[in-house]
Design a protein around this motif. Structure first.
Motif, PDB file in Angstrom:
ATOM      1  N   MET A   1       0.840  -1.195   0.000  1.00 47.90           N
ATOM      2  CA  MET A   1       0.000   0.000   0.000  1.00 47.90           C
ATOM      3  C   MET A   1       0.871   1.238   0.000  1.00 47.90           C
ATOM      4  N   ALA A  49       0.063   5.528   0.531  1.00 45.55           N
ATOM      5  CA  ALA A  49      -0.924   6.569   0.812  1.00 45.55           C
ATOM      6  C   ALA A  49      -1.198   7.380  -0.451  1.00 45.55           C
ATOM      7  N   VAL A  50      -2.424   7.812  -0.605  1.00 50.53           N
ATOM      8  CA  VAL A  50      -2.849   8.517  -1.816  1.00 50.53           C
ATOM      9  C   VAL A  50      -1.935   9.693  -2.145  1.00 50.53           C
ATOM     10  N   ASP A  51      -1.549  10.464  -1.148  1.00 56.79           N
ATOM     11  CA  ASP A  51      -0.723  11.648  -1.416  1.00 56.79           C
ATOM     12  C   ASP A  51       0.742  11.309  -1.691  1.00 56.79           C
ATOM     13  N   HIS A  52       1.113  10.035  -1.707  1.00 54.28           N
ATOM     14  CA  HIS A  52       2.477   9.627  -2.040  1.00 54.28           C
ATOM     15  C   HIS A  52       2.513   8.734  -3.282  1.00 54.28           C
ATOM     16  N   ARG A  53       1.399   8.605  -3.975  1.00 56.74           N
ATOM     17  CA  ARG A  53       1.340   7.757  -5.167  1.00 56.74           C
ATOM     18  C   ARG A  53       1.914   8.468  -6.385  1.00 56.74           C
ATOM     19  N   ARG A  54       2.159   7.664  -7.426  1.00 58.95           N
ATOM     20  CA  ARG A  54       2.649   8.139  -8.726  1.00 58.95           C
ATOM     21  C   ARG A  54       4.065   8.701  -8.613  1.00 58.95           C
ATOM     22  N   SER A  56      -9.913  -4.827  -9.728  1.00 59.85           N
ATOM     23  CA  SER A  56      -9.035  -3.659  -9.661  1.00 59.85           C
ATOM     24  C   SER A  56      -8.122  -3.608 -10.878  1.00 59.85           C
ATOM     25  N   ASN A 112      -4.590  -2.101 -10.254  1.00 53.52           N
ATOM     26  CA  ASN A 112      -3.649  -3.017  -9.602  1.00 53.52           C
ATOM     27  C   ASN A 112      -3.194  -4.106 -10.562  1.00 53.52           C
TER      28      ASN A 112
END
Length: 147
Positions: free
Chosen positions: A66, A68-73, A103, A106
């Motif tokens: 996993m 966190a959304v603000d650490h993706r890409r 998904s 994923n």
């Protein structure tokens, strides 16, 4: 956080005091539970990424990846997945993981990393596998670094 902030498939990051502190935290996390490994990446006390891995016969399972959304890409998931594969124990012939069969994001991610999706089971999960070539197996150790 960038992908350079998490362990790579071949080495831990070096450089800043923050990176060295994270390396120490990651190394400790690997040694918490025998034969079941976890990497937890924290920023400011907050868990922002993690992955778990464990041996099961000649398979090496990866789970609970996993970010966190603000650490993706930023390449964090890729770096964690590759690291979890790189520390597989000797005798591993294939790597497996489960993800939601619906998904698409994923599934595309894991397929881009060389995994092949198998049949979906009754609970909506898909098992993906990656077979290791004989030369890849020869480089396996007895698992992640211990502290």
């Amino acid at each position: 956080m960038k992908s350079d902030d998490v362990p790579s498939a071949t080495s831990f990051p070096s450089g800043s005091p923050e990176s060295r502190a994270m390396i120490a935290e990651v190394s400790r996390a690997w040694s918490l539970v025998p034969r079941h490994y976890s990497v937890m990446v924290r920023r400011g006390g907050r868990l922002v990424a993690s992955v778990q891995a464990w041996p099961d016969g000649d398979a090496w399972w990866i789970g609970r990846l996993m970010v966190a959304v603000d650490h993706r890409r930023r390449g964090v998931a890729t770096a964690l997945l590759r690291h979890a594969q790189a520390v597989a124990t000797s005798g591993t012939t294939h790597i497996r993981l489960n993800t939601g069969a619906a998904s698409r994001i994923n599934l595309r991610f894991y397929e881009s990393e060389g995994f092949t999706a198998g049949p979906t089971n009754g609970d909506g999960m898909a098992t993906l596998s990656k077979h290791l070539l004989p030369d890849e197996r020869a480089h396996r150790s007895d698992g992640p670094p211990r502290t």
